[in-house]
Design a protein around this motif. Structure first.
Motif, PDB file in Angstrom:
ATOM      1  N   ALA A 141       8.338   6.332 -10.395  1.00  0.00           N
ATOM      2  CA  ALA A 141       7.175   5.454 -10.189  1.00  0.00           C
ATOM      3  C   ALA A 141       7.508   4.037 -10.651  1.00  0.00           C
ATOM      4  N   ARG A 142       8.177   3.929 -11.784  1.00  0.00           N
ATOM      5  CA  ARG A 142       8.548   2.601 -12.297  1.00  0.00           C
ATOM      6  C   ARG A 142       9.557   1.922 -11.368  1.00  0.00           C
ATOM      7  N   GLN A 143      10.473   2.701 -10.803  1.00  0.00           N
ATOM      8  CA  GLN A 143      11.451   2.118  -9.872  1.00  0.00           C
ATOM      9  C   GLN A 143      10.749   1.550  -8.642  1.00  0.00           C
ATOM     10  N   VAL A 144       9.754   2.272  -8.136  1.00  0.00           N
ATOM     11  CA  VAL A 144       8.994   1.775  -6.987  1.00  0.00           C
ATOM     12  C   VAL A 144       8.240   0.505  -7.386  1.00  0.00           C
ATOM     13  N   PHE A 145       7.620   0.513  -8.551  1.00  0.00           N
ATOM     14  CA  PHE A 145       6.921  -0.674  -9.066  1.00  0.00           C
ATOM     15  C   PHE A 145       7.872  -1.868  -9.087  1.00  0.00           C
ATOM     16  N   ASN A 146       9.079  -1.647  -9.563  1.00  0.00           N
ATOM     17  CA  ASN A 146      10.070  -2.729  -9.640  1.00  0.00           C
ATOM     18  C   ASN A 146      10.477  -3.238  -8.258  1.00  0.00           C
ATOM     19  N   ASP A 147      10.308  -2.413  -7.215  1.00  0.00           N
ATOM     20  CA  ASP A 147      10.660  -2.812  -5.848  1.00  0.00           C
ATOM     21  C   ASP A 147       9.571  -3.647  -5.166  1.00  0.00           C
ATOM     22  N   ILE A 148       8.382  -3.679  -5.732  1.00  0.00           N
ATOM     23  CA  ILE A 148       7.284  -4.422  -5.111  1.00  0.00           C
ATOM     24  C   ILE A 148       7.494  -5.912  -5.351  1.00  0.00           C
ATOM     25  N   ARG A 149       7.593  -6.659  -4.272  1.00  0.00           N
ATOM     26  CA  ARG A 149       7.853  -8.098  -4.376  1.00  0.00           C
ATOM     27  C   ARG A 149       6.644  -8.881  -4.852  1.00  0.00           C
ATOM     28  N   GLU A 164       0.816  -1.208   0.000  1.00  0.00           N
ATOM     29  CA  GLU A 164       0.000   0.000   0.000  1.00  0.00           C
ATOM     30  C   GLU A 164       0.850   1.259   0.000  1.00  0.00           C
ATOM     31  N   THR A 165       1.894   1.299   0.834  1.00  0.00           N
ATOM     32  CA  THR A 165       2.738   2.497   0.851  1.00  0.00           C
ATOM     33  C   THR A 165       3.511   2.626  -0.454  1.00  0.00           C
ATOM     34  N   LEU A 166       3.935   1.516  -1.014  1.00  0.00           N
ATOM     35  CA  LEU A 166       4.642   1.562  -2.300  1.00  0.00           C
ATOM     36  C   LEU A 166       3.713   2.054  -3.408  1.00  0.00           C
ATOM     37  N   ILE A 167       2.481   1.583  -3.418  1.00  0.00           N
ATOM     38  CA  ILE A 167       1.523   2.026  -4.427  1.00  0.00           C
ATOM     39  C   ILE A 167       1.196   3.508  -4.245  1.00  0.00           C
ATOM     40  N   ALA A 168       1.055   3.946  -3.001  1.00  0.00           N
ATOM     41  CA  ALA A 168       0.813   5.369  -2.752  1.00  0.00           C
ATOM     42  C   ALA A 168       1.970   6.201  -3.293  1.00  0.00           C
ATOM     43  N   MET A 169       3.184   5.730  -3.086  1.00  0.00           N
ATOM     44  CA  MET A 169       4.350   6.462  -3.583  1.00  0.00           C
ATOM     45  C   MET A 169       4.402   6.444  -5.104  1.00  0.00           C
ATOM     46  N   MET A 170       4.046   5.323  -5.719  1.00  0.00           N
ATOM     47  CA  MET A 170       3.973   5.269  -7.181  1.00  0.00           C
ATOM     48  C   MET A 170       2.996   6.323  -7.693  1.00  0.00           C
ATOM     49  N   THR A 171       1.851   6.423  -7.048  1.00  0.00           N
ATOM     50  CA  THR A 171       0.827   7.386  -7.450  1.00  0.00           C
ATOM     51  C   THR A 171       1.356   8.812  -7.344  1.00  0.00           C
ATOM     52  N   LEU A 196      -3.709  -3.900  -8.315  1.00  0.00           N
ATOM     53  CA  LEU A 196      -3.643  -2.468  -8.036  1.00  0.00           C
ATOM     54  C   LEU A 196      -2.280  -1.884  -8.403  1.00  0.00           C
ATOM     55  N   SER A 197      -1.205  -2.605  -8.138  1.00  0.00           N
ATOM     56  CA  SER A 197       0.128  -2.095  -8.487  1.00  0.00           C
ATOM     57  C   SER A 197       0.290  -1.985 -10.004  1.00  0.00           C
ATOM     58  N   TRP A 198      -0.174  -3.001 -10.739  1.00  0.00           N
ATOM     59  CA  TRP A 198      -0.119  -2.946 -12.202  1.00  0.00           C
ATOM     60  C   TRP A 198      -0.975  -1.791 -12.722  1.00  0.00           C
ATOM     61  N   ASN A 199      -2.192  -1.667 -12.192  1.00  0.00           N
ATOM     62  CA  ASN A 199      -3.097  -0.608 -12.655  1.00  0.00           C
ATOM     63  C   ASN A 199      -2.578   0.780 -12.314  1.00  0.00           C
ATOM     64  N   THR A 200      -1.900   0.911 -11.192  1.00  0.00           N
ATOM     65  CA  THR A 200      -1.347   2.209 -10.806  1.00  0.00           C
ATOM     66  C   THR A 200      -0.280   2.651 -11.794  1.00  0.00           C
ATOM     67  N   LEU A 201       0.616   1.745 -12.150  1.00  0.00           N
ATOM     68  CA  LEU A 201       1.645   2.105 -13.128  1.00  0.00           C
ATOM     69  C   LEU A 201       1.024   2.369 -14.492  1.00  0.00           C
ATOM     70  N   LEU A 202       0.047   1.558 -14.877  1.00  0.00           N
ATOM     71  CA  LEU A 202      -0.656   1.759 -16.144  1.00  0.00           C
ATOM     72  C   LEU A 202      -1.274   3.157 -16.182  1.00  0.00           C
ATOM     73  N   ALA A 203      -1.980   3.525 -15.125  1.00  0.00           N
ATOM     74  CA  ALA A 203      -2.596   4.857 -15.035  1.00  0.00           C
ATOM     75  C   ALA A 203      -1.538   5.950 -15.053  1.00  0.00           C
ATOM     76  N   GLY A 204      -0.392   5.692 -14.418  1.00  0.00           N
ATOM     77  CA  GLY A 204       0.699   6.667 -14.424  1.00  0.00           C
ATOM     78  C   GLY A 204       1.225   6.927 -15.824  1.00  0.00           C
ATOM     79  N   TYR A 205       1.425   5.866 -16.577  1.00  0.00           N
ATOM     80  CA  TYR A 205       1.872   6.028 -17.965  1.00  0.00           C
ATOM     81  C   TYR A 205       0.845   6.836 -18.758  1.00  0.00           C
ATOM     82  N   ILE A 206      -0.412   6.491 -18.617  1.00  0.00           N
ATOM     83  CA  ILE A 206      -1.458   7.196 -19.360  1.00  0.00           C
ATOM     84  C   ILE A 206      -1.525   8.652 -18.929  1.00  0.00           C
ATOM     85  N   HIS A 207      -1.495   8.898 -17.636  1.00  0.00           N
ATOM     86  CA  HIS A 207      -1.542  10.266 -17.098  1.00  0.00           C
ATOM     87  C   HIS A 207      -0.416  11.129 -17.667  1.00  0.00           C
TER      88      HIS A 207
END
Length: 162
Positions: free
Chosen positions: A91-99, A73-80, A104-115
């Motif tokens: 954001a991608r670096q944080v995504f890569n750190d999620i074990r 959750e904290t990693l996803i919040a930071m990605m956002t 939600l993590s995939w969708n967050t990065l997807l939304a970030g790219y689109i945004h």
């Protein structure tokens, strides 16, 4: 204080941030999340919303680095936060750190790219996603539409129907 509410929590959080007491701020944030979850809100939505509304990017990063135990959750919040601030590389670096990546993590990065108008990266990520949910499909279809790729957007909608 006999009874705390959203206003008092926000004031305490802002005060702790103002004096750079991030550990106390984190405790208040944790209380806010607990209260919101009792009211039926999901933890990841609450954390992301609070951090985005209360913290500057600099303060959010400082708090993030001091969190005793990083959760998904904290990693996803930071990605956002990174993605909303145009810092998609971070954001991608944080995504890569999620074990344990979840939808939600995939969708967050997807939304970030689109945004950030990175539709080609969004399309690549969408294809890599191990599972897609309604949010994944909605994000990519709407992202394609908003970026002038309406034919491809309609093709994806057709895939849903099939």
């Amino acid at each position: 204080m006999p009874e705390k509410n959203g206003v008092s929590y926000s004031a305490m959080l802002s005060g702790y941030i103002g004096i750079r007491d991030f550990m106390s701020a984190w405790k208040v944030l944790d209380e806010m999340v607990t209260l919101a979850m009792k009211m039926g809100y999901s933890e990841d939505i609450v954390i992301g919303t609070v951090i985005l509304n209360v913290f500057t990017l600099k303060d959010a990063v400082a708090l993030y680095r001091q969190v005793p135990e990083q959760t998904v959750e904290t990693l996803i919040a930071m990605m956002t936060i990174y993605a909303q601030s145009g810092r998609i590389v971070e954001a991608r670096q944080v995504f890569n750190d999620i074990r344990n990546l979840n939808a939600l993590s995939w969708n967050t990065l997807l939304a970030g790219y689109i945004h950030n108008g990175m539709i080609e990266e969004a399309k690549k990520l969408f294809k890599q996603m191990p599972t897609r949910n309604v949010a994944s499909w909605a994000a990519i279809i709407s992202g394609l539409m908003h970026n002038g790729q309406s034919v491809e957007s309609l093709e994806l909608m057709a895939q849903i129907i099939d």
